[in-house]
Design an enzyme around this catalytic site. Structure first.
Site, PDB file in Angstrom:
ATOM      1  N   CYS A 172     -57.539   1.991 -14.768  1.00 48.81           N
ATOM      2  CA  CYS A 172     -57.576   2.080 -13.292  1.00 48.81           C
ATOM      3  C   CYS A 172     -58.171   3.398 -12.803  1.00 48.81           C
ATOM      4  CB  CYS A 172     -56.186   1.897 -12.723  1.00 48.81           C
ATOM      5  SG  CYS A 172     -55.388   0.406 -13.318  1.00 48.81           S
ATOM      6  N   HIS A 202     -55.868   4.579  -5.935  1.00 49.82           N
ATOM      7  CA  HIS A 202     -55.866   3.341  -6.725  1.00 49.82           C
ATOM      8  C   HIS A 202     -54.852   2.388  -6.095  1.00 49.82           C
ATOM      9  CE1 HIS A 202     -55.808   0.369  -9.686  1.00 49.82           C
ATOM     10  NE2 HIS A 202     -54.626   0.691 -10.184  1.00 49.82           N
ATOM     11  N   ASN A 231     -54.589  -5.475  -7.447  1.00 49.41           N
ATOM     12  CA  ASN A 231     -54.996  -4.377  -8.319  1.00 49.41           C
ATOM     13  C   ASN A 231     -56.211  -4.821  -9.140  1.00 49.41           C
ATOM     14  OD1 ASN A 231     -55.251  -2.485 -10.374  1.00 49.41           O
ATOM     15  ND2 ASN A 231     -53.077  -2.444 -10.899  1.00 49.41           N
TER      16      ASN A 231
HETATM   17  O1  UT7 Z   1     -52.597  -0.149 -12.303  1.00 50.62           O
HETATM   18  C1  UT7 Z   1     -51.894   0.972 -12.741  1.00 50.62           C
HETATM   19  C2  UT7 Z   1     -50.705   0.654 -13.539  1.00 50.62           C
HETATM   20  N1  UT7 Z   1     -49.770  -0.247 -12.941  1.00 50.62           N
HETATM   21  C3  UT7 Z   1     -48.832   0.172 -12.114  1.00 50.62           C
HETATM   22  O2  UT7 Z   1     -48.806   1.306 -11.734  1.00 50.62           O
HETATM   23  C4  UT7 Z   1     -47.772  -0.824 -11.731  1.00 50.62           C
HETATM   24  C5  UT7 Z   1     -46.481  -0.098 -11.451  1.00 50.62           C
HETATM   25  N2  UT7 Z   1     -45.350  -0.966 -11.239  1.00 50.62           N
HETATM   26  C6  UT7 Z   1     -45.172  -1.752 -10.138  1.00 50.62           C
HETATM   27  O3  UT7 Z   1     -46.004  -1.842  -9.285  1.00 50.62           O
HETATM   28  C7  UT7 Z   1     -43.817  -2.408  -9.982  1.00 50.62           C
HETATM   29  O4  UT7 Z   1     -42.935  -1.907 -10.958  1.00 50.62           O
HETATM   30  C8  UT7 Z   1     -43.869  -3.975 -10.073  1.00 50.62           C
HETATM   31  C9  UT7 Z   1     -44.546  -4.547  -8.851  1.00 50.62           C
HETATM   32  C10 UT7 Z   1     -44.607  -4.383 -11.319  1.00 50.62           C
HETATM   33  C11 UT7 Z   1     -42.435  -4.515 -10.127  1.00 50.62           C
HETATM   34  O5  UT7 Z   1     -41.715  -4.077  -8.999  1.00 50.62           O
HETATM   35  P1  UT7 Z   1     -40.255  -3.446  -9.194  1.00 50.62           P
HETATM   36  O6  UT7 Z   1     -39.750  -3.142  -7.851  1.00 50.62           O
HETATM   37  O7  UT7 Z   1     -40.421  -2.281 -10.139  1.00 50.62           O
HETATM   38  O8  UT7 Z   1     -39.460  -4.628  -9.810  1.00 50.62           O
HETATM   39  P2  UT7 Z   1     -38.687  -4.716 -11.207  1.00 50.62           P
HETATM   40  O9  UT7 Z   1     -39.658  -4.744 -12.343  1.00 50.62           O
HETATM   41  O10 UT7 Z   1     -37.636  -3.654 -11.221  1.00 50.62           O
HETATM   42  O11 UT7 Z   1     -38.002  -6.127 -11.064  1.00 50.62           O
HETATM   43  C12 UT7 Z   1     -37.067  -6.401 -10.052  1.00 50.62           C
HETATM   44  C13 UT7 Z   1     -36.685  -7.870 -10.132  1.00 50.62           C
HETATM   45  C14 UT7 Z   1     -36.383  -8.353 -11.544  1.00 50.62           C
HETATM   46  O12 UT7 Z   1     -35.304  -9.256 -11.446  1.00 50.62           O
HETATM   47  P3  UT7 Z   1     -33.806  -8.793 -11.811  1.00 50.62           P
HETATM   48  O13 UT7 Z   1     -33.890  -8.318 -13.232  1.00 50.62           O
HETATM   49  O14 UT7 Z   1     -33.490  -7.688 -10.846  1.00 50.62           O
HETATM   50  O15 UT7 Z   1     -33.018 -10.035 -11.599  1.00 50.62           O
HETATM   51  C15 UT7 Z   1     -37.620  -9.119 -11.928  1.00 50.62           C
HETATM   52  O16 UT7 Z   1     -37.364 -10.136 -12.870  1.00 50.62           O
HETATM   53  O17 UT7 Z   1     -37.774  -8.698  -9.653  1.00 50.62           O
HETATM   54  C16 UT7 Z   1     -38.043  -9.715 -10.614  1.00 50.62           C
HETATM   55  N3  UT7 Z   1     -39.463 -10.046 -10.563  1.00 50.62           N
HETATM   56  C17 UT7 Z   1     -39.956 -10.986  -9.725  1.00 50.62           C
HETATM   57  N4  UT7 Z   1     -39.364 -11.783  -8.803  1.00 50.62           N
HETATM   58  C18 UT7 Z   1     -40.158 -12.619  -8.118  1.00 50.62           C
HETATM   59  C19 UT7 Z   1     -40.471  -9.507 -11.265  1.00 50.62           C
HETATM   60  N5  UT7 Z   1     -41.644 -10.086 -10.911  1.00 50.62           N
HETATM   61  C20 UT7 Z   1     -41.333 -11.005  -9.954  1.00 50.62           C
HETATM   62  C21 UT7 Z   1     -42.115 -11.911  -9.195  1.00 50.62           C
HETATM   63  N6  UT7 Z   1     -41.484 -12.689  -8.289  1.00 50.62           N
HETATM   64  N7  UT7 Z   1     -43.446 -11.996  -9.338  1.00 50.62           N
END
Ligand code: UT7
Length: 327
Positions: free
Chosen positions: A115, A254, A284
């Site tokens: 990225c 980014h 992204n």
């Molecule tokens: O491009 C450069 C590198 N990439 C990044 O910098 C990405 C950085 N990370 C992020 O943008 C975020 O961490 C994400 C968008 C990937 C995830 O958001 P989050 O707020 O960190 O969520 P999480 O991973 O802590 O997950 C929260 C909950 C989980 O459920 P439980 O365990 O709390 O029951 C996930 O299973 O959200 C759930 N979840 C979803 N729910 C509905 C994860 N993906 C989804 C989804 N739809 N697509």
């Protein structure tokens, strides 16, 4: 101390026409428009047509950047493409692009900095041109992330899209790139990777069965690092340019997650109107995110002559890069 002033003299972009909305994703995995919008800021993303490769997108973005710069292919002597979704392991996307645009003899190489690839590529072009041996560089960020996205994995498939942005980098009379800071922390590379398909795990029935050719990401850990490292990169680049946050007119970050961008803006004490966003439309797109965002910001007159623009990116590696440009 740079020998020459180097800046961007033309910009272009290409986004595939096919749109995948959050509503479409709701039919593919267990997710919701509400979750995707509030957690990431993404509403829709563009997808390549089947068989369309990174170079196909790069060719269109690069042609438009050349036109914008009022240059002909023969004027280009260096082609750099930032991509992690090359058409194939070799030849490079830059070579394919050079051949397609009939750019005679120009040096060609690809950059793998995920990225942060476009910021790395712009900075590399600047060094080549400032050194005096090259005149005009065609710099492209082109990605077909949909080809390496696991469409059964809701943790990742809602995030990515396809696109390309391009810039022509040349000597300029005033302004130009004032500073650039690139960095990496290779010890954290396993947080974001495609494990198979290289020399470590060549393609086999087993790697396909294990879905090893798709993006694997530990999003939560990356989130915190992204905020810290993008903030630090911005501060380093500003310091090197002898500027402060208040001097910035527009940040082109980014576009990984709206919440990452806003957390970084808060740390830098930057108001929202100084942050350019296209994540809502495209998701992204790795190296293509900063490239298209810069192109669109200029097209929309969000950047005027004399403005101070900050490019700031973070991605797999982990790598980061920030670049201060006087427009
Ligand atoms: O491009 C450069 C590198 N990439 C990044 O910098 C990405 C950085 N990370 C992020 O943008 C975020 O961490 C994400 C968008 C990937 C995830 O958001 P989050 O707020 O960190 O969520 P999480 O991973 O802590 O997950 C929260 C909950 C989980 O459920 P439980 O365990 O709390 O029951 C996930 O299973 O959200 C759930 N979840 C979803 N729910 C509905 C994860 N993906 C989804 C989804 N739809 N697509």
């Amino acid at each position: 101390m740079m020998l020459k002033r180097v800046g961007i003299i033309g910009l272009g972009e290409y986004l595939p026409e096919r749109v995948l909305t959050n509503a479409d994703l709701e039919k593919m995995v267990e997710t919701s428009d509400e979750w995707i919008t509030t957690r990431t800021g993404i509403k829709e993303r563009r997808l390549r047509d089947k068989g369309e490769a990174a170079s196909d997108l790069a060719i269109r973005a690069a042609s438009s950047a050349l036109e914008d710069a009022h240059l002909e292919p023969r004027d280009i002597d260096l082609v750099i493409v930032a991509t992690i979704t090359a058409d194939m392991p070799f030849p490079s996307v830059s070579s394919i692009l050079q051949g397609a645009l009939q750019i005679p003899r120009a040096a060609c190489f690809d950059i793998s900095a995920a990225c942060a690839g476009f910021v790395y590529a712009i900075t590399t072009a600047q060094q080549f041109i400032a050194g005096g041996d090259y005149k005009n560089a065609l710099v492209v960020g082109a990605e077909t992330l949909s080809a390496v996205t696991d469409w059964q994995d809701r943790d990742t498939c809602v995030l990515f899209g396809d696109g390309a942005g391009a810039a022509v980098v040349s000597e300029v009379r005033s302004g130009g790139i004032l500073s650039a800071c690139l960095g990496a922390d290779g010890s954290k590379g396993s947080l974001l990777m495609i494990p198979a398909g290289g020399s470590r795990q060549p393609a086999s029935h087993q790697t396909v069965d294990q879905r090893g050719h798709f993006i694997k990401m530990q999003g939560n850990k990356l989130f915190k690092l992204a905020v810290t490292l993008m903030t630090g990169a911005a501060q380093d680049a500003l310091k090197k340019a002898g500027l402060e946050c208040k001097d910035i007119d527009l940040v082109i970050p980014h576009q990984a997650n709206m919440r990452i961008i806003m957390a970084m803006a808060k740390k830098l004490n930057l108001p929202q109107e100084k942050i350019y966003l296209n994540i809502e439309k495209y998701g992204n797109m790795s190296s293509a995110s900063t490239a298209t965002a810069l192109c669109e910001a200029v097209k929309e007159s969000r950047v005027k002559k004399g403005d101070i623009v900050l490019l700031d990116a973070f991605g797999a590696g982990l790598v980061w890069g920030a670049c201060v440009i006087e427009w």
